[in-house]
Design a protein around this motif. Structure first.
Motif, PDB file in Angstrom:
ATOM      1  N   UNK A 135       7.081   3.433  -8.476  1.00  0.00           N
ATOM      2  CA  UNK A 135       7.125   2.603  -7.271  1.00  0.00           C
ATOM      3  C   UNK A 135       7.454   3.457  -6.059  1.00  0.00           C
ATOM      4  N   UNK A 136       8.423   4.332  -6.193  1.00  0.00           N
ATOM      5  CA  UNK A 136       8.807   5.207  -5.083  1.00  0.00           C
ATOM      6  C   UNK A 136       7.660   6.138  -4.693  1.00  0.00           C
ATOM      7  N   UNK A 137       6.923   6.649  -5.681  1.00  0.00           N
ATOM      8  CA  UNK A 137       5.802   7.545  -5.399  1.00  0.00           C
ATOM      9  C   UNK A 137       4.687   6.804  -4.670  1.00  0.00           C
ATOM     10  N   UNK A 138       4.376   5.591  -5.109  1.00  0.00           N
ATOM     11  CA  UNK A 138       3.326   4.798  -4.459  1.00  0.00           C
ATOM     12  C   UNK A 138       3.731   4.455  -3.032  1.00  0.00           C
ATOM     13  N   UNK A 139       4.981   4.086  -2.825  1.00  0.00           N
ATOM     14  CA  UNK A 139       5.454   3.782  -1.478  1.00  0.00           C
ATOM     15  C   UNK A 139       5.306   4.996  -0.559  1.00  0.00           C
ATOM     16  N   UNK A 140       5.597   6.174  -1.085  1.00  0.00           N
ATOM     17  CA  UNK A 140       5.461   7.395  -0.281  1.00  0.00           C
ATOM     18  C   UNK A 140       4.000   7.644   0.078  1.00  0.00           C
ATOM     19  N   UNK A 141       3.090   7.399  -0.861  1.00  0.00           N
ATOM     20  CA  UNK A 141       1.660   7.607  -0.600  1.00  0.00           C
ATOM     21  C   UNK A 141       1.114   6.615   0.425  1.00  0.00           C
ATOM     22  N   UNK A 142       1.610   5.381   0.390  1.00  0.00           N
ATOM     23  CA  UNK A 142       1.081   4.324   1.251  1.00  0.00           C
ATOM     24  C   UNK A 142       1.804   4.206   2.589  1.00  0.00           C
ATOM     25  N   UNK A 143       2.846   4.989   2.773  1.00  0.00           N
ATOM     26  CA  UNK A 143       3.626   4.879   4.004  1.00  0.00           C
ATOM     27  C   UNK A 143       2.737   5.087   5.230  1.00  0.00           C
ATOM     28  N   UNK A 144       2.786   4.147   6.143  1.00  0.00           N
ATOM     29  CA  UNK A 144       2.010   4.224   7.368  1.00  0.00           C
ATOM     30  C   UNK A 144       0.579   3.735   7.224  1.00  0.00           C
ATOM     31  N   UNK A 145       0.190   3.319   6.025  1.00  0.00           N
ATOM     32  CA  UNK A 145      -1.191   2.895   5.783  1.00  0.00           C
ATOM     33  C   UNK A 145      -1.327   1.379   5.665  1.00  0.00           C
ATOM     34  N   UNK A 146      -0.241   0.646   5.741  1.00  0.00           N
ATOM     35  CA  UNK A 146      -0.280  -0.801   5.516  1.00  0.00           C
ATOM     36  C   UNK A 146      -1.228  -1.504   6.481  1.00  0.00           C
ATOM     37  N   UNK A 147      -1.182  -1.156   7.745  1.00  0.00           N
ATOM     38  CA  UNK A 147      -2.023  -1.824   8.736  1.00  0.00           C
ATOM     39  C   UNK A 147      -3.505  -1.551   8.467  1.00  0.00           C
ATOM     40  N   UNK A 148      -3.850  -0.308   8.180  1.00  0.00           N
ATOM     41  CA  UNK A 148      -5.242   0.052   7.917  1.00  0.00           C
ATOM     42  C   UNK A 148      -5.758  -0.621   6.648  1.00  0.00           C
ATOM     43  N   UNK A 149      -4.911  -0.663   5.612  1.00  0.00           N
ATOM     44  CA  UNK A 149      -5.320  -1.297   4.362  1.00  0.00           C
ATOM     45  C   UNK A 149      -5.511  -2.802   4.544  1.00  0.00           C
ATOM     46  N   UNK A 150      -4.620  -3.424   5.305  1.00  0.00           N
ATOM     47  CA  UNK A 150      -4.742  -4.854   5.570  1.00  0.00           C
ATOM     48  C   UNK A 150      -6.012  -5.136   6.352  1.00  0.00           C
ATOM     49  N   UNK A 151      -6.273  -4.323   7.350  1.00  0.00           N
ATOM     50  CA  UNK A 151      -7.478  -4.496   8.172  1.00  0.00           C
ATOM     51  C   UNK A 151      -8.732  -4.376   7.307  1.00  0.00           C
ATOM     52  N   UNK A 152      -8.767  -3.392   6.411  1.00  0.00           N
ATOM     53  CA  UNK A 152      -9.920  -3.180   5.539  1.00  0.00           C
ATOM     54  C   UNK A 152     -10.091  -4.358   4.574  1.00  0.00           C
ATOM     55  N   UNK A 153      -9.005  -4.877   4.039  1.00  0.00           N
ATOM     56  CA  UNK A 153      -9.066  -6.014   3.121  1.00  0.00           C
ATOM     57  C   UNK A 153      -9.643  -7.242   3.829  1.00  0.00           C
ATOM     58  N   UNK A 154      -9.213  -7.463   5.064  1.00  0.00           N
ATOM     59  CA  UNK A 154      -9.731  -8.597   5.852  1.00  0.00           C
ATOM     60  C   UNK A 154     -11.209  -8.390   6.146  1.00  0.00           C
ATOM     61  N   UNK A 155     -11.590  -7.173   6.509  1.00  0.00           N
ATOM     62  CA  UNK A 155     -12.998  -6.841   6.769  1.00  0.00           C
ATOM     63  C   UNK A 155     -13.863  -7.156   5.567  1.00  0.00           C
ATOM     64  N   UNK A 156     -13.417  -6.698   4.397  1.00  0.00           N
ATOM     65  CA  UNK A 156     -14.186  -6.930   3.176  1.00  0.00           C
ATOM     66  C   UNK A 156     -14.238  -8.418   2.824  1.00  0.00           C
ATOM     67  N   UNK A 157     -13.144  -9.122   3.080  1.00  0.00           N
ATOM     68  CA  UNK A 157     -13.099 -10.549   2.790  1.00  0.00           C
ATOM     69  C   UNK A 157     -14.003 -11.358   3.703  1.00  0.00           C
ATOM     70  N   UNK A 158     -14.132 -10.917   4.948  1.00  0.00           N
ATOM     71  CA  UNK A 158     -14.964 -11.627   5.910  1.00  0.00           C
ATOM     72  C   UNK A 158     -16.395 -11.110   5.951  1.00  0.00           C
ATOM     73  N   UNK A 159     -16.729 -10.176   5.066  1.00  0.00           N
ATOM     74  CA  UNK A 159     -18.069  -9.577   5.031  1.00  0.00           C
ATOM     75  C   UNK A 159     -19.152 -10.630   4.866  1.00  0.00           C
TER      76      UNK A 159
END
Length: 63
Positions: free
Chosen positions: A36-60
């Protein structure tokens, strides 16, 4: 000695009294797994971009 005879002397069921385990203190509250700690470190600062991409794909384009 057969398996049944060998197991006869062993304890069956729950080995601890109710409310007591082999580690009474248990895991500390808020403790997180190494993965969990390793994944959090990898994703740090990427939450907004990942959320935006998920919404984009959902609204495709709807097919």
């Amino acid at each position: 000695m057969t398996g049944a005879e060998n197991a006869a002397g062993k304890q069956r069921g729950t080995p601890f009294k109710p409310g007591q385990s082999g580690n009474p203190a248990g895991k500390a509250k808020g403790t997180r797994h190494k993965v969990t700690l390793a994944i959090e470190a990898l994703l740090e600062g990427e939450a907004e971009a990942l959320t935006r991409k998920a919404i984009e794909l959902g609204l495709g384009p709807a097919t």
